[in-house]
Design an enzyme around this catalytic site. Sequence first.
Site, mmCIF file in Angstrom:
data_model
loop_
_atom_site.group_PDB
_atom_site.id
_atom_site.type_symbol
_atom_site.label_atom_id
_atom_site.label_comp_id
_atom_site.label_asym_id
_atom_site.label_seq_id
_atom_site.Cartn_x
_atom_site.Cartn_y
_atom_site.Cartn_z
ATOM 1 N N ASP A 128 0.834 -1.214 0.000
ATOM 2 C CA ASP A 128 0.000 0.000 0.000
ATOM 3 C C ASP A 128 0.866 1.262 0.000
ATOM 4 O O ASP A 128 2.099 1.196 -0.013
ATOM 5 C CB ASP A 128 -0.953 -0.059 1.209
ATOM 6 N N ASP B 219 -9.680 3.803 -3.413
ATOM 7 C CA ASP B 219 -10.492 2.633 -3.056
ATOM 8 C C ASP B 219 -11.877 2.653 -3.691
ATOM 9 O O ASP B 219 -12.551 3.685 -3.741
ATOM 10 C CB ASP B 219 -10.668 2.553 -1.534
#
Length: 432
Positions: A179, A249
């Site tokens: 990430d 996201d």
Amino acid sequence: MAMSLHRLFSYVLGALVVSAAAHASAPSATSTAATSTLTGIAATAPTVGPSHQVGRLPALGWNSWNGHACNINETIFLDAANQFIFLGLADAGYEYINIDDCWQSETRDASTGRIVPEPSKFPSGINGIADQVHALGLKLGIYSDAGAKTCDGFPASLGNETLDAETFIEWGVDYLKYDNCNIPSNWTDAATPPDDDWYNSNSAIRYRQMTAALNQTGKPIHFSLCIWGTANVWEWGARVGHSWRMTNDISASWSSISSILAANAQHLDSVDFFSHNDMDMMEIGNGDLTLQEQRTHFAAWAFMKSPILLGTDLNNLNSTQLDIIKNAELLAFHQDPIVGTPATPFNATASAPSTSPPEFYAGRSSKGMHVFIINTNTTATKTFDFANVPGLGFGRFRVQDMWTGKDLGTFANEFSITVDTHDTAALLIHRA
Ligand SMILES: *[C@@H]1O[C@H](CO)[C@@H](O)[C@H](O)[C@H]1NC(C)=O
Ligand SMILES: *[C@@H]1O[C@H](CO)[C@@H](O)[C@H](O)[C@H]1NC(C)=O
Ligand SMILES: *[C@@H]1O[C@H](CO)[C@@H](O)[C@H](O)[C@H]1NC(C)=O
Ligand SMILES: *[C@@H]1O[C@H](CO)[C@@H](O)[C@H](O)[C@H]1NC(C)=O
Ligand SMILES: *[C@@H]1O[C@H](CO)[C@@H](O)[C@H](O)[C@H]1NC(C)=O
Ligand SMILES: *[C@@H]1O[C@H](CO)[C@@H](O)[C@H](O)[C@H]1NC(C)=O
Ligand SMILES: *[C@@H]1O[C@H](CO)[C@@H](O)[C@H](O)[C@H]1NC(C)=O
């Protein structure tokens, strides 16, 4: 689902980096010839690429985040693995069981410096889960972050790549999602990267350091760059990992799905074997997506060859949803062993209006030519000219519905089909 402050802040940072990228001058070709002019950290950054023993085809699996967020423990992963077998998902090709953020203890081990799985959530350790997942014939994925902390504030891997790569491999991990939260200020990107090549941006180098550390373990591992479409990742992603996130996201809404489709449709020329734009994890089973929206979500992720990582509690899927995610024709297109490229937009007729995202896509598989039609608006009849499908030409064609396997008949010149609001038609076409 609730968004932590950490995560929200990281989104804002991500958006700033995206706008910096948009204002940069056109990037040069990703050649290494210019490396001699590089200075600073870009001149010394590792250039080794990802393993080509894994990651040729887009990943198929499950990840904990969309369904469980931070509320995880080892039971949910073992349950998902068992459901892969019980529901026939393993037979359909799904193989990765991926742990997302929040598996770690708050601090690294004081003596070894290693990240530690939180013992109250993972009493068997990650190696214990890996053994059980492997015993079912499946693979295990884990999560870390190319920053100072993960998105939810746990220990991350920037600066500790070698130790963490060794640890993950020793535990038996097969896949790493990496990430992009909590980036130290000296690692942010300049508006223009060295040599105008985003492969040499600080963002790319944060990921390249982990690629090199993974390589040095000597074991192949699937490397997924969760970099949210920043730093023009589609230009260099395949030199660093197997797949890369194209956007922030996803959420379980049509507006999210349709904006991801619009963003990704512009970069489909980056997709081929070992090279996959990641449109984010699946929301089938979450929120209030209509059945048609769930069909489009699956079909488009399949024909754009994104990784497909289911993101819901598999116990709650009904038979219609299971039929969608196990559709053999769409999965065959997604996992085609001969053709690595996705379906791409085409102009359906001379007068077809342009939409965002595009509605008509065509692409080849080892079975023939396919056309996919996404209805971005309300129920309507959609028409395309066979001659407008790249590679088809004029003549008569037999059309088969990939959802049902049904032969729809033989047609000359053009084909029309009624498509529901936000639904997708999926067609296999052969010359008659
Ligand atoms: C590491 O990189 C070298 C050089 O590209 C390659 O030959 C080797 O297969 C890689 N090993 C792994 C495990 O990725
Ligand atoms: C994981 O959480 C579930 C639901 O809260 C619980 O039933 C289960 O016992 C927990 N497993 C572990 C290993 O803590
Ligand atoms: C890397 O490890 C060192 C030593 O354990 C630790 O002090 C540091 O915080 C770690 N870095 C990250 C990003 O977790
Ligand atoms: C940022 O600072 C750290 C610690 O001093 C250093 O290791 C790293 O190379 C720096 N990053 C860049 C892009 O210069
Ligand atoms: C499954 O759920 C969807 C809504 O997500 C619904 O449209 C469909 O009818 C359901 N199928 C069955 C068999 O209940
Ligand atoms: C579709 O047609 C428009 C002009 O009407 C053109 O700009 C565009 O490039 C065409 N798209 C494709 C995929 O051929
Ligand atoms: C959606 O369809 C409606 C009804 O046919 C039409 O009025 C509207 O212009 C369409 N919207 C777009 C964005 O094409």
